[in-house]
Design a protein around this motif. Structure first.
Motif, PDB file in Angstrom:
ATOM      1  N   ASP B  88      20.216 -27.043  11.428  1.00 63.14           N
ATOM      2  CA  ASP B  88      21.207 -28.326  12.578  1.00 63.14           C
ATOM      3  C   ASP B  88      21.843 -28.230  10.940  1.00 63.14           C
ATOM      4  O   ASP B  88      22.904 -29.321  10.342  1.00 63.14           O
ATOM      5  N   LEU B  91      24.381 -25.988  10.157  1.00 66.62           N
ATOM      6  CA  LEU B  91      25.324 -25.419  10.801  1.00 66.62           C
ATOM      7  C   LEU B  91      26.218 -27.072  11.110  1.00 66.62           C
ATOM      8  O   LEU B  91      26.359 -28.190  11.745  1.00 66.62           O
ATOM      9  N   MET B  93      30.540 -28.957  11.029  1.00 66.74           N
ATOM     10  CA  MET B  93      31.310 -28.474  11.542  1.00 66.74           C
ATOM     11  C   MET B  93      31.215 -28.702  12.950  1.00 66.74           C
ATOM     12  O   MET B  93      30.438 -28.226  13.607  1.00 66.74           O
ATOM     13  N   PRO B  94      32.502 -29.223  13.358  1.00 70.42           N
ATOM     14  CA  PRO B  94      32.997 -29.406  15.134  1.00 70.42           C
ATOM     15  C   PRO B  94      32.661 -28.238  15.984  1.00 70.42           C
ATOM     16  O   PRO B  94      31.794 -28.587  17.169  1.00 70.42           O
ATOM     17  N   THR B  95      33.391 -26.889  15.492  1.00 75.28           N
ATOM     18  CA  THR B  95      33.536 -26.166  16.026  1.00 75.28           C
ATOM     19  C   THR B  95      32.410 -25.049  15.895  1.00 75.28           C
ATOM     20  O   THR B  95      32.844 -24.630  14.283  1.00 75.28           O
ATOM     21  N   GLU B 132      34.031 -21.256  20.383  1.00 77.97           N
ATOM     22  CA  GLU B 132      34.976 -22.346  20.084  1.00 77.97           C
ATOM     23  C   GLU B 132      33.896 -23.646  20.597  1.00 77.97           C
ATOM     24  O   GLU B 132      34.132 -24.593  20.605  1.00 77.97           O
ATOM     25  N   LYS B 133      32.121 -22.793  20.514  1.00 75.53           N
ATOM     26  CA  LYS B 133      31.568 -24.207  21.153  1.00 75.53           C
ATOM     27  C   LYS B 133      31.020 -25.079  20.258  1.00 75.53           C
ATOM     28  O   LYS B 133      31.620 -24.741  18.675  1.00 75.53           O
ATOM     29  N   ALA B 134      31.048 -26.248  20.310  1.00 78.13           N
ATOM     30  CA  ALA B 134      30.445 -26.732  19.248  1.00 78.13           C
ATOM     31  C   ALA B 134      28.600 -26.857  19.107  1.00 78.13           C
ATOM     32  O   ALA B 134      27.957 -26.370  20.032  1.00 78.13           O
ATOM     33  N   PRO B 135      28.591 -26.456  17.634  1.00 84.09           N
ATOM     34  CA  PRO B 135      27.288 -26.061  17.310  1.00 84.09           C
ATOM     35  C   PRO B 135      25.756 -27.059  18.271  1.00 84.09           C
ATOM     36  O   PRO B 135      24.852 -26.093  18.785  1.00 84.09           O
ATOM     37  N   HIS B 136      26.447 -27.796  18.738  1.00 88.33           N
ATOM     38  CA  HIS B 136      24.786 -29.281  18.703  1.00 88.33           C
ATOM     39  C   HIS B 136      24.612 -28.656  20.678  1.00 88.33           C
ATOM     40  O   HIS B 136      23.874 -28.365  21.259  1.00 88.33           O
ATOM     41  N   HIS B 137      26.104 -27.127  21.092  1.00 90.73           N
ATOM     42  CA  HIS B 137      26.026 -26.708  22.620  1.00 90.73           C
ATOM     43  C   HIS B 137      24.460 -25.451  22.626  1.00 90.73           C
ATOM     44  O   HIS B 137      24.467 -24.981  23.942  1.00 90.73           O
ATOM     45  N   LYS B 143      21.450 -20.796  17.311  1.00 91.37           N
ATOM     46  CA  LYS B 143      21.611 -21.606  16.094  1.00 91.37           C
ATOM     47  C   LYS B 143      21.803 -21.393  14.917  1.00 91.37           C
ATOM     48  O   LYS B 143      22.405 -20.596  13.964  1.00 91.37           O
TER      49      LYS B 143
END
Ligand SMILES: Nc1ncnc2c1ncn2[C@@H]1O[C@H](COP(=O)(O)OP(=O)(O)OP(=O)(O)O)[C@@H](O)[C@H]1O
Ligand SMILES: Nc1ncnc2c1ncn2[C@@H]1O[C@H](COP(=O)(O)OP(=O)(O)OP(=O)(O)O)[C@@H](O)[C@H]1O
Ligand SMILES: [Mg+2]
Ligand SMILES: [Mg+2]
Lengths: 258, 243, 343, 243
Positions: B88, B91, B93-95, B132-137, B143
């Motif tokens: 966490d 990573l 950035m938003p994507t 294109e996914k967000a890292p928190h997904h 991860k």
């Protein structure tokens, strides 16, 4: 958290999702401005305007139930304010709607208009956010002139809100597991301070680690990103249709409905 | 040719006074896979930070023949890529795409080159469709893979990984081992998991209380049950079976 | 606390958006000169912390069932300094608007001013004033408490002012103002208590954070603060007096002339100079003059023929819209079904 | 006598639609040590949360004969103590002492009794001298021990632990095993570490994709290499040696 997944539909694919974020943002901005400047007592025109966000939501495969549930979540403040209108403005008016005619007060009319505007504008915002990836929206905002420092902040925020909210939830759980009796206010406050404090200290650590991770990848203070946005003919078409819809309603339909 | 990593008489104290590293001497040749093992609090993470110049202590650290100092820092970071303990943190950035592109962009590559790097790095860790996914997904295992990809995309000559197998289940752990075994770069892996160390490493460095206790052949050190037990470790399955 | 689109007129919304954008742009440019890359993640994470912190609630003593939580502006201003704090809280407000739809797009300017810019600067200035000189925990706590309450009140005062300037209120201005002040006195008190509690915790485990950053990296000159406060006071004062003059008896405030009470003095009418000025301004400069705001036609019962006409067109409008929506939905549904079959 | 834990037809969906648990049936007798194993994302943590009433789903959960519902929640939490996945989440007070005293104070014990409880709990996990330290100054292993101590101090009849061996080195892991073996309470331990499960548990529950796949004898389930591999797990050392 109840709205942690507001952007989950943004990752779908549809013609609306593929539109450029700048165009969508500007359209929603203009749409909101026009809706807000509608007369204060006309409810029916709002139904016509609602068709716009409705179409986007449907084309973007966003479940309507989700959108309306979300509107309910954010409505309390405006609901309270809108409900003050009937108390302060008791001018009697007669309203006719098709075959129905009934007496009411101007206050109630304005109450419903405000609520209607609220629903329509929030619907438009939901339509924007749930058909646009937040990263694209940010890139769009940056191109529209928002300072990059702010854009960077928004990016970090978006990335870490969910991480920290999860931590907060876990801490709350730990408290609940052991908070059995009825502690006094002092204890409550001390514990809340401790929980926030430990969350804070952990945030500081995380920030330090991210700093290391950034520098490990050659960061030198200049924020570089790749531009992935590009306005295509579909975007022009969308802008044109949207403009025709908004201004058509405003200039031609609204006077008739008055 | 100079060594990939060379550390001489390095010591470090955290601001609160904890002495985390004392008089470390270490040389790692190019292309080697080194496992850094030791109990909790031994100083493994701190040593990895020192290699990439994130902490400055007494002594000398050279990466690929370059001394780590303020002047060389940029060049050093180009040659060594370090992956932190918690994905966490890695990573941010938003994507996923932006995240992996972050390093190559800072290296000054052109947009096309960056796109190429990113695609390749994502393919290596099997996350090509997730760009294109967000890292928190992502799931914990994904991860972890993504964090490694952020480093791979910069293709540094030397890669350091801190506890790369944390919170993974056996299947994901096996995938990770396969991935690491396929890398051709110089690797330094800090871990408390003896089995991972035994399977991946060409050489083992045992640390405790900020000092290097043993350094050398994997089999020889890791099958020495007395030495391992003394430092809170255990002989891995691989060597306990063969004994 | 969040201002909504519906409480604003276009000129006020545009004006506040311009002020907020200008202010933020200015701060960003100013900060960029002194900001090192190292601070970027810290700011981002602390913004996220504010979000998460708002989840940590605690029972209020007097009112069972209600709970308080922190707002965060003052805490961040103390720890990051006012400029960085303002940027962080502004981005929090923007995210609240964009992702969570708290507060509308047009109201964003107001919200940034009320919830980020004003509390950050007012709070920091008060805290600095109280803790000036050497750091002592007692001073820090008193300063934080005071700063929290006043900073939040200062932001809260602006909400009724902006709404009144937009001419949307039905509630008497003074009632709204008093309600806002009352509610936010409580919010501010909670914010103060929690800020103090967090500072106390930090003082125990990370004293460096509380004491080292106290002076703030980016210094705020006393003069600029005073000038800002002055401008702020003048703007509020002007707004308030503008409104006060629009209220003949100081209490009643209503837009509609009241046909039910012919003797009732029109509270606000076009003759009223101040409001007329605002009105005229709106009419002149807003791209879409809000002409129906006091349209007497609507206020009065419509005539027979008129009524029928209005009734049927709006009926047609609503029905037409509903039919359109159903058609859109059906078409989308059919398309999706076809897609699913071919896929 | 009623069972310590009884779960009937329990299902749970996270707000985002992820179905985390589906139709779980489980009964645990008093005094048993149960290991909950399964790959990442199997639903282990979610099931533990359901036991302590942190999530409400369809179906019935009873703890020590009491049905878990809003009315009984306080009494339920008095009987079941749950230790979360991440020790950082568990420790939120400024000193270790405060943190461990938090639970007993809430139980309404007198100050002397609380002091006694805390001292005893700290001694059990070997952190007696650390009482006045701030939790974030502890090492990962110490934090884990402290998190367990916060639960022990409340002496609940039933204890649930989520990945109690995460990020521990082999020595600390052994201490943990010894500690767990010494407890007389009913234990439920969620873990992806097969070796821990094999050594500590009297009974094993294998989960995957929110369902219970197997439930019963430790040896029988954990030495079934086909079953284990199917669910991303592996046969632990203990049983692979004996095969
Ligand atoms: N930020 C810090 N401030 C003060 N002391 C620290 C800090 N980080 C680590 N330490 C201390 O430095 C020593 C070495 O820590 P380090 O994190 O390098 O250990 P490690 O070998 O990575 O352990 P683990 O296996 O738990 O990750 C420990 O005693 C630890 O308590
Ligand atoms: N807060 C949440 N919101 C939505 N889905 C969640 C949430 N927490 C967990 N999940 C999902 O629920 C499923 C079960 O998660 P859970 O945490 O119970 O798994 P686990 O067995 O504990 O895994 P691990 O070994 O990784 O800890 C997973 O698919 C996960 O992605
Ligand atoms: Mg470490
Ligand atoms: Mg889990």
């Amino acid at each position: 958290m109840h709205h942690a997944y507001i952007d989950k539909f943004a990752y779908q694919d549809s013609p609306v999702h593929r539109l450029d974020s700048r165009v969508k943002f500007l359209v929603v901005l203009v749409f909101t401005a026009v809706v807000i400047s509608l007369p204060r007592t006309s409810v029916s025109i709002l139904f016509c305007f609602a068709v716009g966000p409705f179409a986007i939501l449907v084309l973007g495969k966003v479940p309507l139930r989700f959108a309306f549930k979300h509107i309910l979540l954010v409505s309390p403040f405006i609901l309270v304010l809108a409900l003050t209108f009937p108390f302060y403005d008791r001018t009697p008016v007669t309203v006719a709607f098709g075959p129905l005619v009934w007496d009411t007060t101007l206050g109630w009319m304005r109450c419903f208009t405000i609520l209607g505007k609220f629903v329509v504008t929030v619907l438009a915002l939901i339509a924007l956010v749930s058909t646009t990836r937040f990263s694209d929206l940010l890139a769009g905002l940056q191109r529209l002139g928002v300072p990059s420092l702010l854009v960077i902040q928004l990016g970090f925020l978006y990335r870490y809100i969910f991480v920290l909210i999860d931590s907060a939830h876990h801490i709350l759980r730990a408290r609940a597991a052991r908070a059995i009796g009825k502690p006094g206010f002092n204890t409550e406050l001390k514990v809340a301070g401790g929980m926030l404090g430990s969350l804070f200290v952990r945030s500081l650590d995380t920030a330090e680690h991210i700093n290391v991770a950034m520098h490990a990848r050659g960061f030198d203070g200049n924020w570089r990103t790749i531009n992935k946005l590009q306005i295509r003919s579909a975007d022009y078409l969308f802008a044109l249709v949207a403009a025709a819809f908004i201004f058509g309603l405003y200039f031609f339909v609204r006077p008739v409905l008055q | 040719m100079s060594n990939a990593i060379e550390i001489q008489n390095f010591s470090y104290r955290y601001p609160d006074g904890t002495s985390a590293l004392s008089d470390i001497n270490l040389a790692v040749e190019h292309g080697l896979r080194v496992a850094l093992i030791g109990p909790n609090g031994a100083g493994k993470s701190t040593l990895l930070l020192a290699m990439a110049g994130f902490i400055k202590g007494a002594g000398k650290v050279s990466i690929d023949g370059l001394e780590v100092n303020r002047k060389n820092l940029k060049e050093v970071r180009r040659r060594i890529g370090c992956c932190l303990e918690n994905p966490d943190d890695q990573l941010f950035m938003p994507t996923l795409f932006d995240d992996i592109a972050f390093g190559p962009l800072n290296l000054g590559l052109s947009p096309e080159q960056v796109r190429g790097c990113v695609a390749e790095a994502l393919a290596t860790v099997g996350l090509a469709e997730m760009a294109e996914k967000a890292p928190h997904h992502l799931s914990a295992g994904q991860k972890r893979g993504a964090a490694v990809a952020t480093i791979l995309a910069m293709s540094p000559k030397i890669i350091t990984l801190d506890e790369p197998d944390g919170s993974l289940d056996p299947r994901h752990r096996k995938n990770l081992v396969r991935l690491l075994a396929g890398l051709s770069q110089t690797l330094v892996i800090a871990t408390c998991n003896m089995n991972l160390a035994a399977v991946v490493a060409d050489r083992v460095v045992l640390m405790d209380s900020g000092m290097i206790i043993a350094d050398g052949d994997v089999q020889k050190i890791m099958s020495d049950s007395k030495l391992m037990a003394e430092h809170g470790l255990e002989v891995p399955q691989k060597f306990s079976d063969s004994n | 606390m969040h201002m909504a689109n519906e409480l604003l007129s276009i000129p006020v919304a545009a004006g506040t958006l311009a002020i907020a954008a200008g202010g933020l742009g200015f701060i960003c440019r100013k900060v960029r000169e002194v900001l090192t890359g190292d601070k970027l993640p810290l700011m981002g994470i602390l913004g996220a912390f504010v979000f998460a912190g708002q989840m940590v609630n605690f029972q209020l003593p007097a009112m069972p069932g209600t709970s308080g939580h922190m707002v965060g502006a003052v805490l961040l201003a103390i720890i990051l300094g006012p400029h960085l704090g303002a940027i962080v809280i502004s981005s929090v407000v923007i995210i609240q608007c964009l992702i969570f739809q708290d507060g509308g797009l047009l109201a964003l300017g107001c919200n940034v001013i009320n919830m980020a810019l004003v509390p950050s600067y007012v709070g920091y200035f008060l805290y600095r004033t109280v803790t000036a000189g050497r750091f002592s925990p007692v001073r820090a706590y008193v300063g934080a408490m005071l700063a929290s309450i006043i900073a939040i009140e200062a932001g809260a005062v602006l909400v009724p002012v902006q709404a009144a300037l937009s001419g949307v209120l039905a509630v008497p201005f003074s009632t709204f103002l008093i309600t806002m002040l009352g509610v936010h006195a409580l919010v501010g008190l909670m914010e103060g208590l929690i800020t103090v509690a967090v500072l106390a915790y930090l003082q125990q485990v990370r004293p460096d954070v509380v004491t080292d950053t106290l002076p703030g990296r980016v210094r705020l000159s006393r003069k600029s603060v005073l000038v800002t406060l002055l401008i702020f006071t003048v703007v509020i004062g002007a707004g308030l007096s503008l409104l006060a003059s629009g209220m003949p008896d100081g209490l009643e405030w209503s837009y509609a002339e009241r046909p039910d009470e012919p003797d009732f003095p029109p509270a606000v009418s076009n003759e009223d100079s101040a409001i007329a000025a605002v009105d005229e301004f709106q009419e002149k400069y807003s791209p879409m003059p809000d002409y129906s705001r006091r349209s007497s036609k609507l206020g009065e019962p419509a005539g027979e023929g008129m009524e029928a006409h209005v009734g049927w067109t709006s009926f047609a409008g609503v029905v037409g819209s509903a039919v359109t929506m159903v058609v859109i939905w059906l078409v989308a549904w059919l398309l999706r079904k076809k897609q699913a079959r071919t896929a």
